[in-house]
Design a protein around this motif. Structure first.
Motif, PDB file in Angstrom:
ATOM      1  N   CYS A 168       5.929   0.430   8.205  1.00  9.32           N
ATOM      2  CA  CYS A 168       4.951   1.496   7.953  1.00  9.32           C
ATOM      3  C   CYS A 168       5.594   2.873   8.116  1.00  9.32           C
ATOM      4  O   CYS A 168       6.450   3.060   8.983  1.00  9.32           O
ATOM      5  CB  CYS A 168       3.799   1.394   8.944  1.00  9.32           C
ATOM      6  N   THR A 228      -0.963  10.479   4.907  1.00  9.51           N
ATOM      7  CA  THR A 228      -1.009   9.246   4.132  1.00  9.51           C
ATOM      8  C   THR A 228      -0.208   8.155   4.831  1.00  9.51           C
ATOM      9  O   THR A 228       0.681   8.431   5.631  1.00  9.51           O
ATOM     10  CB  THR A 228      -0.466   9.449   2.707  1.00  9.51           C
ATOM     11  N   LEU A 229      -0.522   6.913   4.489  1.00 12.89           N
ATOM     12  CA  LEU A 229       0.114   5.734   5.061  1.00 12.89           C
ATOM     13  C   LEU A 229       0.725   4.906   3.940  1.00 12.89           C
ATOM     14  O   LEU A 229       0.059   4.634   2.933  1.00 12.89           O
ATOM     15  CB  LEU A 229      -0.920   4.892   5.807  1.00 12.89           C
ATOM     16  N   THR A 230       1.978   4.508   4.119  1.00 17.15           N
ATOM     17  CA  THR A 230       2.635   3.591   3.200  1.00 17.15           C
ATOM     18  C   THR A 230       3.110   2.385   4.000  1.00 17.15           C
ATOM     19  O   THR A 230       3.706   2.547   5.067  1.00 17.15           O
ATOM     20  CB  THR A 230       3.815   4.278   2.486  1.00 17.15           C
ATOM     21  N   MET A 245       0.864  -1.163   0.000  1.00 20.32           N
ATOM     22  CA  MET A 245       0.000   0.000   0.000  1.00 20.32           C
ATOM     23  C   MET A 245       0.903   1.215   0.000  1.00 20.32           C
ATOM     24  O   MET A 245       1.831   1.289   0.783  1.00 20.32           O
ATOM     25  CB  MET A 245      -0.867   0.048   1.253  1.00 20.32           C
ATOM     26  N   GLN A 246       0.575   2.160  -0.838  1.00 19.37           N
ATOM     27  CA  GLN A 246       1.399   3.355  -0.883  1.00 19.37           C
ATOM     28  C   GLN A 246       0.527   4.597  -0.936  1.00 19.37           C
ATOM     29  O   GLN A 246      -0.330   4.738  -1.799  1.00 19.37           O
ATOM     30  CB  GLN A 246       2.320   3.336  -2.093  1.00 19.37           C
ATOM     31  N   GLY A 247       0.735   5.486   0.027  1.00 20.90           N
ATOM     32  CA  GLY A 247       0.058   6.776   0.043  1.00 20.90           C
ATOM     33  C   GLY A 247      -1.438   6.702   0.236  1.00 20.90           C
ATOM     34  O   GLY A 247      -2.170   7.516  -0.316  1.00 20.90           O
ATOM     35  N   VAL A 248      -1.921   5.741   1.034  1.00 17.22           N
ATOM     36  CA  VAL A 248      -3.362   5.633   1.267  1.00 17.22           C
ATOM     37  C   VAL A 248      -3.778   6.533   2.428  1.00 17.22           C
ATOM     38  O   VAL A 248      -2.970   6.892   3.280  1.00 17.22           O
ATOM     39  CB  VAL A 248      -3.801   4.173   1.524  1.00 17.22           C
ATOM     40  N   THR A 287       4.258   7.260   7.694  1.00 21.58           N
ATOM     41  CA  THR A 287       3.197   8.201   7.361  1.00 21.58           C
ATOM     42  C   THR A 287       3.813   9.455   6.752  1.00 21.58           C
ATOM     43  O   THR A 287       5.004   9.717   6.910  1.00 21.58           O
ATOM     44  CB  THR A 287       2.364   8.599   8.597  1.00 21.58           C
ATOM     45  N   SER A 288       2.966  10.219   6.071  1.00 17.11           N
ATOM     46  CA  SER A 288       3.461  11.438   5.431  1.00 17.11           C
ATOM     47  C   SER A 288       3.884  12.481   6.453  1.00 17.11           C
ATOM     48  O   SER A 288       4.683  13.359   6.143  1.00 17.11           O
ATOM     49  CB  SER A 288       2.400  12.022   4.491  1.00 17.11           C
ATOM     50  N   SER A 317       5.170  -1.321   3.420  1.00 16.07           N
ATOM     51  CA  SER A 317       5.980  -2.025   2.418  1.00 16.07           C
ATOM     52  C   SER A 317       5.419  -3.402   2.081  1.00 16.07           C
ATOM     53  O   SER A 317       5.550  -3.869   0.963  1.00 16.07           O
ATOM     54  CB  SER A 317       7.438  -2.144   2.867  1.00 16.07           C
ATOM     55  N   HIS A 344       5.679  11.829   9.106  1.00 10.94           N
ATOM     56  CA  HIS A 344       6.655  11.052   9.877  1.00 10.94           C
ATOM     57  C   HIS A 344       7.257  11.936  10.966  1.00 10.94           C
ATOM     58  O   HIS A 344       7.560  13.088  10.748  1.00 10.94           O
ATOM     59  CB  HIS A 344       7.760  10.536   8.948  1.00 10.94           C
TER      60      HIS A 344
END
Length: 106
Positions: free
Chosen positions: A27, A97-99, A1-4, A29-30, A101, A32
């Protein structure tokens, strides 16, 4: 998941055995550096003819900083299970946003 963002839904999957487990790895976040990075996840059983069953929410924190977060829903299995991101760093509306890996749902 990237940038959700909050409100993101995963694809549906068939989990034939209970419990249902979701693992998030590495994980970020934008925003951070937020005091306590976290994401809240809810497991949902999709129903075609009746309202979906929204099962309990779990808060993932261990995957931030490079680790793994593990959520387990005891006694839950189904043909069309998916998860929804309910919050990112406590924000339930569109915000950070959440990314992740790697996501493993089983």
């Amino acid at each position: 998941m990237q940038g959700v963002v909050s409100g993101f839904s995963s694809s549906k999957t068939d989990i034939g055995t209970a419990p249902t487990i979701i693992d998030f790895y590495k994980c970020v976040t934008s925003d951070h550096g937020y005091a306590t990075e976290s994401t809240q996840i809810q497991l949902i059983n999709y129903n075609y003819t009746t309202p979906n069953e929204n099962w309990e929410k779990k808060t993932f924190t261990a995957c931030f900083g490079g680790g793994q977060s593990h959520g387990e829903w005891t006694g839950r299995k189904g043909d069309d299970l998916f998860f929804k991101v309910k919050a990112v760093n406590g924000n339930t509306s569109v915000g950070p946003t959440l990314t992740v890996s790697r996501v493993h749902m089983w």
